[in-house]
Design a protein around this motif. Structure first.
Motif, PDB file in Angstrom:
ATOM      1  N   THR A   1       0.834  -1.198   0.000  1.00 22.86           N
ATOM      2  CA  THR A   1       0.000   0.000   0.000  1.00 22.86           C
ATOM      3  C   THR A   1       0.872   1.252   0.000  1.00 22.86           C
ATOM      4  O   THR A   1       0.597   2.214  -0.731  1.00 22.86           O
TER       5      THR A   1
ATOM      6  N   ASP B   1      -4.593  -3.265  -5.496  1.00 21.34           N
ATOM      7  CA  ASP B   1      -4.124  -3.545  -4.134  1.00 21.34           C
ATOM      8  C   ASP B   1      -5.052  -4.579  -3.495  1.00 21.34           C
ATOM      9  O   ASP B   1      -6.235  -4.637  -3.840  1.00 21.34           O
TER      10      ASP B   1
ATOM     11  N   THR C   1      -4.729  -2.829   4.469  1.00 15.50           N
ATOM     12  CA  THR C   1      -5.698  -3.165   3.442  1.00 15.50           C
ATOM     13  C   THR C   1      -6.571  -4.338   3.873  1.00 15.50           C
ATOM     14  O   THR C   1      -6.061  -5.350   4.303  1.00 15.50           O
TER      15      THR C   1
HETATM   16 MG   LIG Z   1      -1.816  -3.070   2.131  1.00 17.40          MG
END
Ligand SMILES: [Mg+2]
Ligand SMILES: Nc1nc2c(ncn2[C@@H]2O[C@H](COP(=O)(O)OP(=O)(O)O)[C@@H](O)[C@H]2O)c(=O)[nH]1
Length: 463
Positions: free
Chosen positions: A34, A133, A100
């Motif tokens: 990320t 992602d 995430t």
């Molecule tokens: Mg991440």
């Protein structure tokens, strides 16, 4: 659906003209994906004016005009939360983007001036870069597609070191006298699965990487569903394949095998099919220093997880036809992230260690004749280099702020260039402090070698 068809056709044409790239940012949980994506977008957005991207030829030659986020291809997938990530980094005090928990996508349109313009090609051109992602935990499931239940059970229980085995001790004890042929007890199965999931969570907490099934760690909307109620069965070696296949549907073995197959078909395969095919370029991000910090067994474990993982991608040179119909990764970078945790003269050693960690996959890549670049980078540099004089000697040091907000000055010491022996950890180990991001100044995020990574991954398309 004509609209979809038009879109697919447009994509096909763009791919054919080679003006579109799909980049796989690959890394286990906490590797720095990320942060890397956020920095990549930020660097390219600033590329026209203030960027410090000297190692990217197009930027150095002042041909890079900038980048914009445009409407992504798959409208059913959330957009990569770049603005939220920047808000966190811009905060007072600055903080890292939140971890995430699902999949997101981003499409960047990069504009540049051609290196050699002529009347039929025009002066400026655009490259579309597709990024996405996802939680690293889910990535670990890709190797699971290569096995049936019995084979998978074998891979999950063999080769564990003492520390890892200890974390699963409860579960091992609970399943010790399970008979694969016995009638399944659903309640018991749910309990044992939960205990297995506890083992996985404890192992992640303790710094282990090779953890399957990944959805046990981050179940999302699947929490509590029977598809997440299974576990590997050790000791199947005593059984022949025929004997296992002959067990009744209501047996423990058949039930576990069915759930495993369901998990493969309905969870892992769609994830792979929708997101992990059709990549053109790849960067594998690895928190080598973090693993070094965690000790020998974790280091081995990471190496094993990465070797298994990299077998899940298609590598090879592209021809015009394969570019259109069976895209393959034709170039990749492997990167040791968070290089700002060591002083600059250690970066060469860090890269050597990275290559040692990936020896096996690197051999396969060489065989496939795929160009690989190994580098160390910091997506978001969180330290500053200082020199400190002690007893007449000048030694490099790092200054930063730790996560509690205290200013620290550290001497991280020497990175080993080979896979360290057990002695290394008992002798010196490795001192790793987690830093808070630096207070923000105007302009792009401070970084180390993001430009080198970009040059390798997309530079050849910006000519
Ligand atoms: Mg991440
Ligand atoms: N010092 C430093 N820390 C980083 C860097 N990139 C990531 N980190 C740290 O690693 C953590 C995990 O990064 P993240 O990008 O969320 O990893 P992901 O799980 O692969 O997406 C962050 O919260 C930071 O603490 C970097 O360039 N420098």
């Amino acid at each position: 659906m004509p609209q979809d068809l038009t879109r697919d056709l447009q994509d096909l044409i763009e791919r054919g003209r080679d003006r579109q790239l799909r980049l796989a940012v690959t890394g286990l949980s906490r590797a720095g994906k990320t942060a890397f994506l956020t920095s990549l977008v930020d660097q390219l957005r600033h590329a026209g004016l203030e960027a410090r991207l000297d190692l990217l030829a197009a930027a150095r030659e002042q041909r890079l005009l900038g980048a914009q986020r445009v409407s992504q291809q798959d409208l059913g997938v959330p957009r990569f939360p770049y603005d939220q990530a920047m808000q966190a980094l811009d905060g007072d005090p600055p903080s890292w983007p939140t971890p995430t928990r699902g999949i997101s996508e981003l499409r960047l349109k990069i504009r540049y001036r051609r290196a050699h313009a002529n009347w039929w090609r025009g002066h400026t051109a655009e490259l579309t870069l597709d990024l996405f992602d996802y939680p690293g935990e889910w990535l670990l499931d890709l190797p699971l597609l290569d096995h049936d239940f019995a084979g998978w059970s074998r891979t999950q229980c063999e080769g564990d070191g003492p520390a890892r085995r200890a974390l699963f001790a409860d579960w091992h004890a609970a399943i010790a006298d399970l008979d694969p042929a016995s009638e399944v007890d659903e309640t018991r199965l749910a309990e044992l699965s939960e205990r297995y999931a506890e083992g996985l969570r404890a192992a992640r907490e303790a710094g282990f990487s090779d953890l399957q099934p990944g959805r046990f760690l981050l179940p999302g909307e699947l929490a509590g569903a029977p598809v997440l109620q299974f576990f590997p069965l050790p000791g199947l070696d005593d059984w022949t394949t025929e004997a296992l296949a002959a067990l009744p549907d209501t047996s423990l073995y058949a039930t576990l095998a069915r759930r495993f197959a369901y998990y493969q078909q309905h969870i892992v395969r769609p994830f792979y099919r929708n997101h992990f095919r059709r990549f053109d370029r790849q960067i594998v991000l690895i928190d080598v220093l973090g693993a070094l910090n965690a000790g020998p067994e974790r280091f081995e474990d990471l190496s094993r997880a990465l070797s298994r993982l990299m077998q899940s991608f298609d590598y090879g040179q592209r021809s015009l036809l394969s570019r259109l119909f069976t895209p393959r990764i034709d170039r990749l970078a492997i990167a040791a992230t968070k290089a700002d945790h060591v002083t600059p003269e250690q970066h060469v050693r860090l890269v050597a260690l990275l290559e040692a960690l990936l020896v096996e996959p690197l051999k396969d890549l060489r065989f496939a004749n795929v160009p690989v670049k190994a580098l160390s980078l910091a997506s978001v540099r969180a330290t500053e280099v200082r020199e400190v004089t002690r007893q007449g000697r000048t030694i490099p040091a790092l200054r930063g702020t730790d996560l509690d907000g205290d200013a620290v000055l550290t001497f991280p010491g020497e990175v080993p260039t080979r896979l360290p022996d057990a002695d290394f950890w008992s002798r010196q180990g490795f001192d790793f402090t987690a830093f808070r991001p630096l207070p923000r100044e105007p302009g792009p995020l401070p970084h180390i070698r993001m430009d080198a990574a970009l040059d390798w991954l997309i530079g050849d398309k910006l000519t």
